[in-house]
Each structure stands twice: as structure tokens, then as C-alpha cells.
Scaffold this motif. Structure first.
Motif, PDB file in Angstrom:
ATOM      1  N   CYS A  17      26.100   2.250  40.878  1.00  0.00           N
ATOM      2  CA  CYS A  17      25.744   3.761  40.260  1.00  0.00           C
ATOM      3  C   CYS A  17      24.270   3.598  39.796  1.00  0.00           C
ATOM      4  O   CYS A  17      24.132   2.856  38.720  1.00  0.00           O
ATOM      5  CB  CYS A  17      26.653   4.151  39.574  1.00  0.00           C
ATOM      6  N   PRO A  18      23.246   4.349  40.180  1.00  0.00           N
ATOM      7  CA  PRO A  18      22.003   4.367  39.761  1.00  0.00           C
ATOM      8  C   PRO A  18      22.006   5.244  38.473  1.00  0.00           C
ATOM      9  O   PRO A  18      20.877   4.847  37.515  1.00  0.00           O
ATOM     10  CB  PRO A  18      21.096   5.108  40.796  1.00  0.00           C
ATOM     11  N   VAL A  19      22.682   5.864  37.899  1.00  0.00           N
ATOM     12  CA  VAL A  19      22.763   6.226  36.624  1.00  0.00           C
ATOM     13  C   VAL A  19      23.626   6.128  35.506  1.00  0.00           C
ATOM     14  O   VAL A  19      23.813   6.806  34.628  1.00  0.00           O
ATOM     15  CB  VAL A  19      22.674   8.023  36.923  1.00  0.00           C
ATOM     16  N   ASP A  20      24.287   5.003  35.782  1.00  0.00           N
ATOM     17  CA  ASP A  20      25.332   4.418  34.942  1.00  0.00           C
ATOM     18  C   ASP A  20      26.438   5.365  34.363  1.00  0.00           C
ATOM     19  O   ASP A  20      26.808   5.543  33.317  1.00  0.00           O
ATOM     20  CB  ASP A  20      24.724   3.897  33.418  1.00  0.00           C
ATOM     21  N   ALA A  21      26.860   6.030  35.581  1.00  0.00           N
ATOM     22  CA  ALA A  21      28.127   7.166  35.355  1.00  0.00           C
ATOM     23  C   ALA A  21      29.102   6.872  35.453  1.00  0.00           C
ATOM     24  O   ALA A  21      30.233   7.346  35.275  1.00  0.00           O
ATOM     25  CB  ALA A  21      27.819   8.244  36.361  1.00  0.00           C
ATOM     26  N   ILE A  22      29.528   5.461  35.798  1.00  0.00           N
ATOM     27  CA  ILE A  22      31.085   4.830  36.055  1.00  0.00           C
ATOM     28  C   ILE A  22      30.997   3.637  34.798  1.00  0.00           C
ATOM     29  O   ILE A  22      30.249   2.800  34.615  1.00  0.00           O
ATOM     30  CB  ILE A  22      30.941   4.322  37.283  1.00  0.00           C
ATOM     31  N   SER A  23      32.055   3.932  34.428  1.00  0.00           N
ATOM     32  CA  SER A  23      32.727   2.895  33.343  1.00  0.00           C
ATOM     33  C   SER A  23      34.181   2.350  33.398  1.00  0.00           C
ATOM     34  O   SER A  23      34.664   3.059  34.095  1.00  0.00           O
ATOM     35  CB  SER A  23      32.398   3.309  31.895  1.00  0.00           C
ATOM     36  N   LYS A  24      34.467   1.410  32.688  1.00  0.00           N
ATOM     37  CA  LYS A  24      36.046   1.339  32.824  1.00  0.00           C
ATOM     38  C   LYS A  24      36.720   1.771  31.658  1.00  0.00           C
ATOM     39  O   LYS A  24      36.361   1.938  30.316  1.00  0.00           O
ATOM     40  CB  LYS A  24      36.041  -0.404  32.380  1.00  0.00           C
ATOM     41  N   ASP A  25      38.023   2.309  32.055  1.00  0.00           N
ATOM     42  CA  ASP A  25      38.736   2.722  30.937  1.00  0.00           C
ATOM     43  C   ASP A  25      39.783   1.723  30.111  1.00  0.00           C
ATOM     44  O   ASP A  25      39.418   0.530  30.515  1.00  0.00           O
ATOM     45  CB  ASP A  25      39.615   4.238  31.175  1.00  0.00           C
ATOM     46  N   ALA A  26      40.454   2.178  29.192  1.00  0.00           N
ATOM     47  CA  ALA A  26      41.160   1.139  28.572  1.00  0.00           C
ATOM     48  C   ALA A  26      42.071   0.375  29.168  1.00  0.00           C
ATOM     49  O   ALA A  26      42.620  -0.989  29.110  1.00  0.00           O
ATOM     50  CB  ALA A  26      41.943   1.781  27.384  1.00  0.00           C
ATOM     51  N   ASP A  27      42.596   0.971  30.492  1.00  0.00           N
ATOM     52  CA  ASP A  27      43.406   0.250  31.454  1.00  0.00           C
ATOM     53  C   ASP A  27      42.707  -0.605  32.526  1.00  0.00           C
ATOM     54  O   ASP A  27      43.383  -1.288  33.303  1.00  0.00           O
ATOM     55  CB  ASP A  27      44.514   1.236  32.250  1.00  0.00           C
ATOM     56  N   GLY A  28      41.398  -0.679  32.354  1.00  0.00           N
ATOM     57  CA  GLY A  28      40.595  -1.297  33.181  1.00  0.00           C
ATOM     58  C   GLY A  28      40.280  -0.597  34.635  1.00  0.00           C
ATOM     59  O   GLY A  28      39.614  -0.986  35.431  1.00  0.00           O
ATOM     60  N   ALA A  29      40.499   0.651  34.690  1.00  0.00           N
ATOM     61  CA  ALA A  29      40.134   1.543  35.835  1.00  0.00           C
ATOM     62  C   ALA A  29      38.732   2.101  35.725  1.00  0.00           C
ATOM     63  O   ALA A  29      38.491   2.245  34.518  1.00  0.00           O
ATOM     64  CB  ALA A  29      41.277   2.607  36.029  1.00  0.00           C
ATOM     65  N   SER A  30      38.350   2.317  37.008  1.00  0.00           N
ATOM     66  CA  SER A  30      36.799   2.728  36.776  1.00  0.00           C
ATOM     67  C   SER A  30      37.055   4.338  36.542  1.00  0.00           C
ATOM     68  O   SER A  30      37.885   4.957  36.833  1.00  0.00           O
ATOM     69  CB  SER A  30      36.064   2.605  37.986  1.00  0.00           C
ATOM     70  N   VAL A  31      35.921   4.974  35.640  1.00  0.00           N
ATOM     71  CA  VAL A  31      36.126   6.205  35.460  1.00  0.00           C
ATOM     72  C   VAL A  31      34.841   6.951  35.477  1.00  0.00           C
ATOM     73  O   VAL A  31      33.836   6.105  35.204  1.00  0.00           O
ATOM     74  CB  VAL A  31      36.749   6.753  34.038  1.00  0.00           C
ATOM     75  N   ILE A  32      34.485   8.119  36.259  1.00  0.00           N
ATOM     76  CA  ILE A  32      33.053   8.822  36.383  1.00  0.00           C
ATOM     77  C   ILE A  32      32.896   9.803  35.223  1.00  0.00           C
ATOM     78  O   ILE A  32      33.669  10.517  34.851  1.00  0.00           O
ATOM     79  CB  ILE A  32      33.273   9.280  38.033  1.00  0.00           C
ATOM     80  N   ASP A  33      31.770   9.650  34.898  1.00  0.00           N
ATOM     81  CA  ASP A  33      31.649  10.642  33.763  1.00  0.00           C
ATOM     82  C   ASP A  33      30.478  11.579  34.607  1.00  0.00           C
ATOM     83  O   ASP A  33      29.533  11.371  35.000  1.00  0.00           O
ATOM     84  CB  ASP A  33      30.506   9.907  32.626  1.00  0.00           C
ATOM     85  N   PHE A  34      31.087  12.804  34.637  1.00  0.00           N
ATOM     86  CA  PHE A  34      30.519  13.912  35.357  1.00  0.00           C
ATOM     87  C   PHE A  34      29.405  14.607  34.956  1.00  0.00           C
ATOM     88  O   PHE A  34      28.477  15.420  35.537  1.00  0.00           O
ATOM     89  CB  PHE A  34      31.473  15.121  36.019  1.00  0.00           C
ATOM     90  N   ASP A  35      29.168  14.157  33.653  1.00  0.00           N
ATOM     91  CA  ASP A  35      27.759  14.811  32.833  1.00  0.00           C
ATOM     92  C   ASP A  35      26.738  14.036  33.353  1.00  0.00           C
ATOM     93  O   ASP A  35      25.512  14.591  33.274  1.00  0.00           O
ATOM     94  CB  ASP A  35      28.085  14.705  31.487  1.00  0.00           C
ATOM     95  N   LYS A  36      26.932  12.705  33.895  1.00  0.00           N
ATOM     96  CA  LYS A  36      25.893  11.896  34.327  1.00  0.00           C
ATOM     97  C   LYS A  36      25.798  11.837  35.755  1.00  0.00           C
ATOM     98  O   LYS A  36      24.732  11.325  36.564  1.00  0.00           O
ATOM     99  CB  LYS A  36      26.082  10.369  33.719  1.00  0.00           C
ATOM    100  N   CYS A  37      26.772  11.829  36.578  1.00  0.00           N
ATOM    101  CA  CYS A  37      27.007  11.723  37.997  1.00  0.00           C
ATOM    102  C   CYS A  37      25.996  12.681  38.744  1.00  0.00           C
ATOM    103  O   CYS A  37      26.003  13.955  38.271  1.00  0.00           O
ATOM    104  CB  CYS A  37      28.608  12.137  38.446  1.00  0.00           C
ATOM    105  N   ILE A  38      25.414  12.332  39.722  1.00  0.00           N
ATOM    106  CA  ILE A  38      24.452  12.944  40.492  1.00  0.00           C
ATOM    107  C   ILE A  38      25.135  13.320  41.968  1.00  0.00           C
ATOM    108  O   ILE A  38      24.428  13.797  42.823  1.00  0.00           O
ATOM    109  CB  ILE A  38      23.148  12.474  40.696  1.00  0.00           C
ATOM    110  N   TYR A  39      26.335  12.728  42.155  1.00  0.00           N
ATOM    111  CA  TYR A  39      27.036  13.053  43.358  1.00  0.00           C
ATOM    112  C   TYR A  39      26.484  12.467  44.765  1.00  0.00           C
ATOM    113  O   TYR A  39      26.310  13.130  45.715  1.00  0.00           O
ATOM    114  CB  TYR A  39      27.100  14.479  43.966  1.00  0.00           C
TER     115      TYR A  39
END
Ligand code: SF4
Length: 412
Positions: free
Chosen positions: A60-82
Motif C-alpha cells: 500500500c503506497p498510502v499506509d491505508a492498511i493495518s492490523k486489527d486486534a485479531d491480527g487481520a488486515s483492515v483497510i482505512d477508506f479515508d486513506k485508500c486510493i483504490y
């Protein structure tokens, strides 16, 4: 793993966050300080350290993906550029975008209204068959007609060339950026907002192609087919674009219907080639800026004659061209040659030449590229050119995430 406690201790000396120390002679990584940069893995002479990567987060070029408490990847759509880079990076195909294949299939089988395919130039070489055979396959799927998006790209070029003249020559702005890549558009507005005022307001090739199609078939459904997932988000904003399919989704529809493209006749299927050579080359890096550049003389002439600035003129002009070509029923089977260009040459008035256009190319848009955009927004006069073309995918749309690479991998 396998640390020999070597004398040189390159991992300790090279760690940028001092996260490594020695415990009982062996290196120990303090996970609370480690930023997973991979420096220690590179310098270890025993390959005892492995960089732990999470492909979608790394891609991800804009750091829109992180890990949630369960270790799964989550996308922050305020940052996502699709941009779809995470989809391409995932080895398990776990990241998907809602598809419109079912809706398009319903419209095709209903047969109530014409369904027109708008083919992006980037997809034409992706299939196991010629462009004519691809047109035949689309007809077998039930599409009424096929139109090349290069036609709309020509309108975008003229509009952007006029905007460039207005920004740079008339208003003396330091730069302008192209806008046909919707992922770039989102990147600017979400991550480099100070650059927003320099982004072209012209519509995209998909938008203008749909305008052209609607003028000839007001009651039709328009379906854009390209290698891009960001176009689906753009399509939802455009009232004249009904559906957006990726090249991969179209391949799945062709395969599901049992169509063997290679066995289809290599003949036109009431398809048309409408766009210029420049319009076709929108699909590769530098193609958009080159097309805008090629349109500057013509736009200058139009502005001089005071018939410019109104999209109606442009669309009507290309729409007439559209009707003429539709009657001919021609579509090129290979990428058009320079001789096939339909741009007219216009005299360059008032001593302004295309040499005044200084393009800057950014592709792919990675983390470094995002920083460049932010820097251009802060100090536009420091940019190394006055027309910035940014294609988020590496080398342009031909390497878009909705290409058919993954489908072929699946077959293998
Ligand atoms: Fe879509 Fe092309 Fe931009 Fe990639 S470069 S995000 S395929 S428009």
C-alpha cells in the motif's frame, strides 16, 4: 534463528532504532522498537534473520492498511486510493472488490436495451485472440456494440490541453497535473491536498466515451471494460457510466460461456475504431502527457478562434466522427500505427510551441511518489516541470490490477 553471535555484530550496528542488543552472546530483537525495516536481515552474514512481511501492508503506497486486534488486515477508506496494489500483492486472493458481473449478465440476457461495451486500450492485448476476435466474443456475450475508449481519451486530451494553456500561459500557474487516473486523483485529494488546485478538471476518457455512446444510443447501458479497480469507484460517480468490469472479469464471463476466442472469425463485429494513436497510448506511461502535448497546437487554434471551452463542441465533433466510423464498421486488429492518427495538425499561433510543455512522469505511485506530490503541493514552483502525469500503476494502465494475470495464475 541460527545466530552465531558474530564479532562484527552488523545487525546491532546497522539497526536504525537500536532495537537489537546481545543476550548471552546472541542478538536479541526488542519487538517494541523493531519497525520491520529489514536492514538486519540484509546485513546478517548467516541469514539468521528473516524480514517478516505482510504483502498487502507493504504494497500500500498510502499506509491505508493495518492490523486489527485479531491480527487481520483492515483497510482505512479515508486513506485508500483504490489503486488495487493490495489485491495484486495478496497470495491468497483474499482482497476483493464487489463485482458488477452479475448485474451486467442480467442486462445482457434481458435484451431489453442495448448494452454497449467501452473497451479501454490497455485490455486489447490481454486476451488470447486478436482485437477482432475479442469483438466477436463480446457480441456472443450479447453486447450490442463495442466502442474504443481512445475516442473519449481524445476529448480528454483536448480539454486538458486547453486547461494547460489557461493554467500555465494565461494564469501563469507553475504547473498542472493530468487527472485521468482515478487512483491518482484520490491520492492527491486525500494525501497531498495542497496540490488539488492544480489537478485538471477535465473528464476522464471513460466519461467522455460514455457521452459519445449516449448521443448515438440514448437508451443504452454503458459498460466500461478496463484493467482498473479504481474506475469502478469513478463509475459510481458518473451518471453516464452504468457498469465497470475489469479485464479479468470479462475473461471469466467469456470462459464461463465456453467461448473459445481463438476459434472465432478474425472479422469485425460491428465494432469501431474511433480514437487516435495518442488516445490509444493513454494506457502506457508518458502516453497521457504526450497526447496533451500533441493537442496543444490544436487547442491554441481553437482558443484563438474562440470556439473552445465548451465540451458540447468537442463531443459533437467526435460524435459525428463516431457515426461515420460506425458505418464503416472498422476496428483495428493491431495497435494503430502513427499513420492511423486522426489528430489534425493546426498551425501554432503567437509563437507558443509545444516546447513550452515540460512533462514530469510519476509511475508507479509508491510511498516516495506520494512524498513528491506533497512536496509539489507545498512548493509547486520547485517542481521540475509544468505538466505532471501520474499513473499509479507501474508503467501505466497496461499493468493495472484488474488485468488478467491473476486469472491465468488461477488456471495454472
Ligand atoms: Fe487505473 Fe490506470 Fe491508474 Fe492503474 S494507472 S489505477 S489501471 S487508471
Amino acid at each position: 534463528d541460527g545466530c552465531e553471535g558474530c564479532v562484527a555484530r552488523p545487525c546491532i550496528f546497522n539497526c536504525p532504532t537500536q532495537a537489537i542488543s546481545r543476550v548471552d552472546g546472541k542478538a536479541f530483537i526488542d519487538k517494541s522498537k523493531c519497525i520491520n525495516c529489514g536492514t538486519c536481515a540484509k546485513v546478517c552474514p548467516y541469514n539468521a534473520i528473516q524480514k517478516k512481511t505482510i504483502p498487502c501492508i507493504d504494497a500500500c503506497p498510502v499506509d491505508a492498511i493495518s492490523k486489527d486486534a485479531d491480527g487481520a488486515s483492515v483497510i482505512d477508506f479515508d486513506k485508500c486510493i483504490y489503486c488495487g496494489k493490495c489485491m495484486l500483492s495478496c497470495p491468497f486472493g483474499a482482497i476483493l472488490m464487489p463485482s458488477q458481473v452479475i448485474s451486467v449478465t442480467h442486462k445482457l440476457t434481458e435484451g431489453k436495451r442495448p448494452v454497449i461495451a467501452m473497451l479501454a486500450p490497455a485490455v486489447m492485448g490481454m486476451y488470447d485472440g486478436t482485437v477482432k476476435q475479442l469483438g466477436q466474443a463480446l457480441k456472443q456475450l450479447g453486447f450490442s456494440d463495442v466502442v474504443e475508449v481512445a475516442a473519449g481519451a481524445d476529448v480528454t486530451s483536448l480539454m486538458e490541453a486547453e486547461e494547460w494553456i489557461e493554467h500555465i500561459v494565461i494564469q501563469k500557474d507553475p504547473l498542472m497535473t493530468t487527472s485521468c487516473c482515478p487512483a491518482f486523483y484520490h491520492a492527491v485529494h486525500k494525501h497531498a491536498p495542497k496540490l488539488s488546485k492544480f489537478v485538471s478538471h477535465s473528464g476522464s476518457p471513460m466519461h467522455y466515451t460514455a457521452e459519445i455512446v449516449r448521443r448515438n444510443h440514448p437508451d443504452c447501458y454503458t459498460v466500461f471494460i478496463g484493467p482498473c479497480v479504481a474506475k469502478r469507484a469513478e463509475g459510481l460517480r458518473r451518471p453516464n457510466v452504468d457498469y465497470v468490469l475489469t479485464a479479468e472479469e470479462l475473461l471469466c464471463m467469456i470462459q464461463a460461456k465456453g467461448i473459445e476466442m481463438k476459434k472465432l472469425p478474425d472479422e469485425d463485429a460491428s465494432t469501431s475504431r474511433l480514437g487516435s494513436r495518442e488516445g490509444v497510448y493513454y494506457c502506457v506511461k508518458e502516453g497521457v502527457a504526450q497526447a496533451v502535448l500533441a493537442s496543444v497546437p490544436r487547442s491554441l487554434e481553437r482558443l484563438k478562434q474562440n470556439d473552445g471551452r465548451h465540451i458540447d463542441h468537442l463531443v459533437t465533433h467526435i460524435s459525428q466522427l463516431d457515426s461515420a466510423k460506425l458505418e464503416e464498421g472498422t476496428m483495428t486488429s493491431e495497435p494503430p500505427t502513427p499513420d492511423g492518427a486522426t489528430h489534425e495538425k493546426a498551425a501554432v499561433p503567437d509563437g507558443i510551441t509545444t516546447a513550452a510543455v515540460k512533462p514530469v512522469f510519476i509511475s508507479p505511485l509508491d510511498k516516495k511518489g506520494v512524498k513528491m506530490l506533497q512536496a509539489y503541493g507545498e512548493k509547486p514552483e520547485k517542481a521540475p516541470g509544468n505538466l505532471i502525469e501520474c499513473m499509479v500503476c507501474d508503467g501505466g494502465c497496461i499493468n493495472g490490477p484488474g488485468g488478467i494475470v491473476r486469472a491465468q495464475m488461477g488456471k495454472a
